[in-house]
Scaffold this motif. Structure first.
Motif, PDB file in Angstrom:
ATOM      1  N   CYS A 144      25.934 -43.339 -20.319  1.00 44.45           N
ATOM      2  CA  CYS A 144      25.720 -41.889 -20.300  1.00 44.45           C
ATOM      3  C   CYS A 144      25.657 -41.334 -21.715  1.00 44.45           C
ATOM      4  O   CYS A 144      26.071 -41.988 -22.668  1.00 44.45           O
ATOM      5  CB  CYS A 144      26.848 -41.181 -19.528  1.00 44.45           C
ATOM      6  N   ASP A 145      25.146 -40.121 -21.825  1.00 46.81           N
ATOM      7  CA  ASP A 145      25.094 -39.418 -23.101  1.00 46.81           C
ATOM      8  C   ASP A 145      25.929 -38.147 -23.011  1.00 46.81           C
ATOM      9  O   ASP A 145      25.843 -37.417 -22.014  1.00 46.81           O
ATOM     10  CB  ASP A 145      23.649 -39.051 -23.463  1.00 46.81           C
ATOM     11  N   PRO A 146      26.721 -37.838 -24.051  1.00 46.83           N
ATOM     12  CA  PRO A 146      27.541 -36.626 -24.010  1.00 46.83           C
ATOM     13  C   PRO A 146      26.695 -35.367 -23.891  1.00 46.83           C
ATOM     14  O   PRO A 146      25.626 -35.263 -24.501  1.00 46.83           O
ATOM     15  CB  PRO A 146      28.288 -36.654 -25.346  1.00 46.83           C
ATOM     16  N   LEU A 147      27.147 -34.422 -23.096  1.00 45.40           N
ATOM     17  CA  LEU A 147      26.471 -33.130 -23.004  1.00 45.40           C
ATOM     18  C   LEU A 147      26.740 -32.323 -24.272  1.00 45.40           C
ATOM     19  O   LEU A 147      27.772 -32.489 -24.915  1.00 45.40           O
ATOM     20  CB  LEU A 147      26.990 -32.349 -21.800  1.00 45.40           C
ATOM     21  N   PRO A 148      25.839 -31.444 -24.651  1.00 50.95           N
ATOM     22  CA  PRO A 148      26.105 -30.552 -25.787  1.00 50.95           C
ATOM     23  C   PRO A 148      27.373 -29.746 -25.539  1.00 50.95           C
ATOM     24  O   PRO A 148      27.717 -29.440 -24.392  1.00 50.95           O
ATOM     25  CB  PRO A 148      24.866 -29.644 -25.821  1.00 50.95           C
ATOM     26  N   PRO A 149      28.105 -29.391 -26.611  1.00 53.22           N
ATOM     27  CA  PRO A 149      29.387 -28.687 -26.440  1.00 53.22           C
ATOM     28  C   PRO A 149      29.279 -27.358 -25.694  1.00 53.22           C
ATOM     29  O   PRO A 149      30.247 -26.910 -25.090  1.00 53.22           O
ATOM     30  CB  PRO A 149      29.851 -28.469 -27.888  1.00 53.22           C
ATOM     31  N   ASP A 150      28.088 -26.727 -25.710  1.00 53.36           N
ATOM     32  CA  ASP A 150      27.962 -25.412 -25.094  1.00 53.36           C
ATOM     33  C   ASP A 150      27.631 -25.467 -23.599  1.00 53.36           C
ATOM     34  O   ASP A 150      27.508 -24.437 -22.947  1.00 53.36           O
ATOM     35  CB  ASP A 150      26.910 -24.577 -25.825  1.00 53.36           C
ATOM     36  N   VAL A 151      27.471 -26.668 -23.052  1.00 50.67           N
ATOM     37  CA  VAL A 151      27.164 -26.798 -21.629  1.00 50.67           C
ATOM     38  C   VAL A 151      28.456 -26.694 -20.822  1.00 50.67           C
ATOM     39  O   VAL A 151      29.425 -27.407 -21.080  1.00 50.67           O
ATOM     40  CB  VAL A 151      26.463 -28.135 -21.321  1.00 50.67           C
ATOM     41  N   ASP A 152      28.476 -25.800 -19.855  1.00 57.49           N
ATOM     42  CA  ASP A 152      29.644 -25.611 -18.990  1.00 57.49           C
ATOM     43  C   ASP A 152      29.181 -25.729 -17.538  1.00 57.49           C
ATOM     44  O   ASP A 152      28.615 -24.795 -16.963  1.00 57.49           O
ATOM     45  CB  ASP A 152      30.274 -24.246 -19.258  1.00 57.49           C
ATOM     46  N   ALA A 153      29.393 -26.905 -16.971  1.00 63.16           N
ATOM     47  CA  ALA A 153      28.921 -27.157 -15.605  1.00 63.16           C
ATOM     48  C   ALA A 153      29.937 -28.012 -14.866  1.00 63.16           C
ATOM     49  O   ALA A 153      30.739 -28.723 -15.471  1.00 63.16           O
ATOM     50  CB  ALA A 153      27.561 -27.851 -15.634  1.00 63.16           C
ATOM     51  N   SER A 154      29.900 -27.940 -13.553  1.00 63.61           N
ATOM     52  CA  SER A 154      30.785 -28.749 -12.724  1.00 63.61           C
ATOM     53  C   SER A 154      30.034 -29.170 -11.465  1.00 63.61           C
ATOM     54  O   SER A 154      28.976 -28.626 -11.141  1.00 63.61           O
ATOM     55  CB  SER A 154      32.058 -27.974 -12.364  1.00 63.61           C
ATOM     56  N   PHE A 155      30.605 -30.147 -10.744  1.00 61.15           N
ATOM     57  CA  PHE A 155      29.993 -30.587  -9.492  1.00 61.15           C
ATOM     58  C   PHE A 155      31.070 -31.234  -8.627  1.00 61.15           C
ATOM     59  O   PHE A 155      32.186 -31.486  -9.098  1.00 61.15           O
ATOM     60  CB  PHE A 155      28.831 -31.565  -9.745  1.00 61.15           C
ATOM     61  N   GLU A 156      30.739 -31.498  -7.381  1.00 67.83           N
ATOM     62  CA  GLU A 156      31.702 -32.063  -6.438  1.00 67.83           C
ATOM     63  C   GLU A 156      31.498 -33.565  -6.291  1.00 67.83           C
ATOM     64  O   GLU A 156      30.363 -34.059  -6.361  1.00 67.83           O
ATOM     65  CB  GLU A 156      31.576 -31.388  -5.071  1.00 67.83           C
ATOM     66  N   ILE A 157      32.599 -34.275  -6.085  1.00 67.61           N
ATOM     67  CA  ILE A 157      32.534 -35.710  -5.797  1.00 67.61           C
ATOM     68  C   ILE A 157      33.301 -35.975  -4.506  1.00 67.61           C
ATOM     69  O   ILE A 157      34.160 -35.185  -4.097  1.00 67.61           O
ATOM     70  CB  ILE A 157      33.130 -36.552  -6.942  1.00 67.61           C
ATOM     71  N   SER A 158      33.007 -37.094  -3.892  1.00 66.86           N
ATOM     72  CA  SER A 158      33.628 -37.437  -2.615  1.00 66.86           C
ATOM     73  C   SER A 158      34.904 -38.252  -2.814  1.00 66.86           C
ATOM     74  O   SER A 158      35.177 -38.759  -3.904  1.00 66.86           O
ATOM     75  CB  SER A 158      32.644 -38.254  -1.774  1.00 66.86           C
ATOM     76  N   ASP A 159      35.649 -38.386  -1.732  1.00 63.36           N
ATOM     77  CA  ASP A 159      36.859 -39.208  -1.771  1.00 63.36           C
ATOM     78  C   ASP A 159      36.519 -40.654  -2.135  1.00 63.36           C
ATOM     79  O   ASP A 159      37.247 -41.307  -2.899  1.00 63.36           O
ATOM     80  CB  ASP A 159      37.567 -39.190  -0.413  1.00 63.36           C
ATOM     81  N   SER A 160      35.414 -41.159  -1.591  1.00 66.01           N
ATOM     82  CA  SER A 160      35.058 -42.554  -1.864  1.00 66.01           C
ATOM     83  C   SER A 160      34.667 -42.761  -3.330  1.00 66.01           C
ATOM     84  O   SER A 160      34.966 -43.808  -3.922  1.00 66.01           O
ATOM     85  CB  SER A 160      33.900 -42.996  -0.949  1.00 66.01           C
ATOM     86  N   GLN A 161      34.017 -41.754  -3.953  1.00 65.30           N
ATOM     87  CA  GLN A 161      33.709 -41.848  -5.373  1.00 65.30           C
ATOM     88  C   GLN A 161      34.990 -41.947  -6.198  1.00 65.30           C
ATOM     89  O   GLN A 161      35.088 -42.748  -7.130  1.00 65.30           O
ATOM     90  CB  GLN A 161      32.910 -40.637  -5.842  1.00 65.30           C
ATOM     91  N   LEU A 162      35.967 -41.115  -5.849  1.00 69.71           N
ATOM     92  CA  LEU A 162      37.226 -41.138  -6.586  1.00 69.71           C
ATOM     93  C   LEU A 162      37.927 -42.479  -6.412  1.00 69.71           C
ATOM     94  O   LEU A 162      38.450 -43.045  -7.381  1.00 69.71           O
ATOM     95  CB  LEU A 162      38.124 -40.008  -6.101  1.00 69.71           C
ATOM     96  N   ASP A 163      37.901 -43.024  -5.198  1.00 59.71           N
ATOM     97  CA  ASP A 163      38.528 -44.330  -4.956  1.00 59.71           C
ATOM     98  C   ASP A 163      37.848 -45.413  -5.788  1.00 59.71           C
ATOM     99  O   ASP A 163      38.517 -46.272  -6.387  1.00 59.71           O
ATOM    100  CB  ASP A 163      38.451 -44.690  -3.470  1.00 59.71           C
ATOM    101  N   ASP A 164      36.512 -45.389  -5.821  1.00 58.48           N
ATOM    102  CA  ASP A 164      35.780 -46.386  -6.617  1.00 58.48           C
ATOM    103  C   ASP A 164      36.095 -46.247  -8.106  1.00 58.48           C
ATOM    104  O   ASP A 164      36.215 -47.248  -8.824  1.00 58.48           O
ATOM    105  CB  ASP A 164      34.272 -46.223  -6.400  1.00 58.48           C
ATOM    106  N   ALA A 165      36.214 -44.992  -8.565  1.00 61.87           N
ATOM    107  CA  ALA A 165      36.523 -44.767  -9.981  1.00 61.87           C
ATOM    108  C   ALA A 165      37.897 -45.323 -10.328  1.00 61.87           C
ATOM    109  O   ALA A 165      38.095 -45.912 -11.400  1.00 61.87           O
ATOM    110  CB  ALA A 165      36.454 -43.275 -10.297  1.00 61.87           C
ATOM    111  N   VAL A 166      38.852 -45.151  -9.422  1.00 65.00           N
ATOM    112  CA  VAL A 166      40.198 -45.681  -9.654  1.00 65.00           C
ATOM    113  C   VAL A 166      40.152 -47.200  -9.751  1.00 65.00           C
ATOM    114  O   VAL A 166      40.827 -47.805 -10.611  1.00 65.00           O
ATOM    115  CB  VAL A 166      41.153 -45.230  -8.528  1.00 65.00           C
ATOM    116  N   GLU A 167      39.363 -47.846  -8.895  1.00 68.16           N
ATOM    117  CA  GLU A 167      39.258 -49.305  -8.933  1.00 68.16           C
ATOM    118  C   GLU A 167      38.683 -49.773 -10.263  1.00 68.16           C
ATOM    119  O   GLU A 167      39.151 -50.748 -10.855  1.00 68.16           O
ATOM    120  CB  GLU A 167      38.390 -49.797  -7.772  1.00 68.16           C
TER     121      GLU A 167
END
Length: 274
Positions: A45-68
């Motif tokens: 991935c590439d870092p977003l510019p400092p002035d970008v302010d955005a968010s999004f939703e992730i699922s429970d399964s995404q969070l579980d995979d990230a923990v693994e």
């Protein structure tokens, strides 16, 4: 579902969040890592510019995979994945330095030191010396105001470092510091250290490193650097004094930590003109 702050952009322009160091959840589904598949140790991935302010939703399964993924990276003895390198050595830290600070000024300051202190820097890079990139970053988006942007590591000691002068979250300027041999500095300048301190009091800060590796022979010289002036005052003949101290540090095998901290992308920029 969980809402996360976007920190990066992934392939196809999708938003991503580095939810754990080197582990990214992707807008719309999926988890990627610096150590997954074809990434092979390179940040996907590439870092977003400092002035970008955005968010999004992730699922429970995404969070579980990230923990693994995070568990596999931070507990490599029980994982088939490669151990995580020091953040200082990653392309991600180089990209962050380039995005948030004056890379041209930093590169010029590092060249200034190498030209003075290291006889053949291209031949010895990554072996006898290395350059660390955002060594205090620790995977976050905010560098502490007291942290170093870069430092040149000679194995048993640092030869040069650069830090940002901050006002809140705004970079007001930069400070360049070099380590030099005191006796040589006095000989080259034709003045004692107290006389030099008085003479250059408006432009240079003199300090005395206490680390045992310097054995009381070193002096730290710090000055504010800018695009129009990446140098110490002309009358302060520090170059040979830096080279003498560097030679002594390079002869001492010490702790070759630059092999873990060395950032090859930043080094390529610094050596390009040498």
């Amino acid at each position: 579902m969980y809402e996360v702050k976007a920190t990066d952009s992934a392939a196809g322009g999708k938003l991503a969040c580095e939810i754990y160091p080197d582990v990214f959840v992707i807008q719309g589904g999926g988890v990627i890592s610096t150590y997954a598949g074809q990434a092979n140790g390179v940040c996907p991935c590439d870092p977003l510019p400092p002035d970008v302010d955005a968010s999004f939703e992730i699922s429970d399964s995404q969070l579980d995979d990230a923990v693994e993924w995070a568990t596999s990276i931070h507990e490599p003895e029980s994982s088939r994945y490669a151990p995580r390198p020091d953040p200082s050595a990653t392309k991600r830290n180089y990209s962050r330095l380039k995005a948030s600070y004056d890379l041209g000024l930093i590169v010029e300051a590092a060249r200034c030191y190498l030209d003075a202190a290291i006889a053949h820097p291209r031949d010895t890079v990554g072996k006898n010396w290395g350059i660390a990139c955002l060594p205090s970053w620790e995977g976050t988006r905010v560098l502490p105001s007291h942290g170093y942007l870069v430092f040149i590591d000679l194995g048993s000691g640092w030869g040069m470092d650069m830090s940002a002068i901050m006002e809140g979250d705004v970079v007001r300027g930069y400070t360049m510091t070099v380590e030099v041999d005191r006796r040589t500095l006095e000989e080259e300048s034709g003045q004692s250290l107290p006389e030099l301190e008085r003479r250059f009091a408006d432009d240079v800060t003199f300090t005395h490193p206490t680390h045992s590796v310097f054995e009381g022979r070193a002096v730290s010289l710090s000055t504010e650097a800018s695009a129009s002036n990446v140098a110490f005052p002309a009358g302060l003949r520090w170059q040979r004094a830096a080279a003498v101290l560097a030679d002594r540090l390079l002869l001492d095998e010490g702790n070759r930590s630059q092999r873990e901290l060395h950032n090859q992308w930043l080094a390529e920029d610094v050596l390009r003109a040498n």
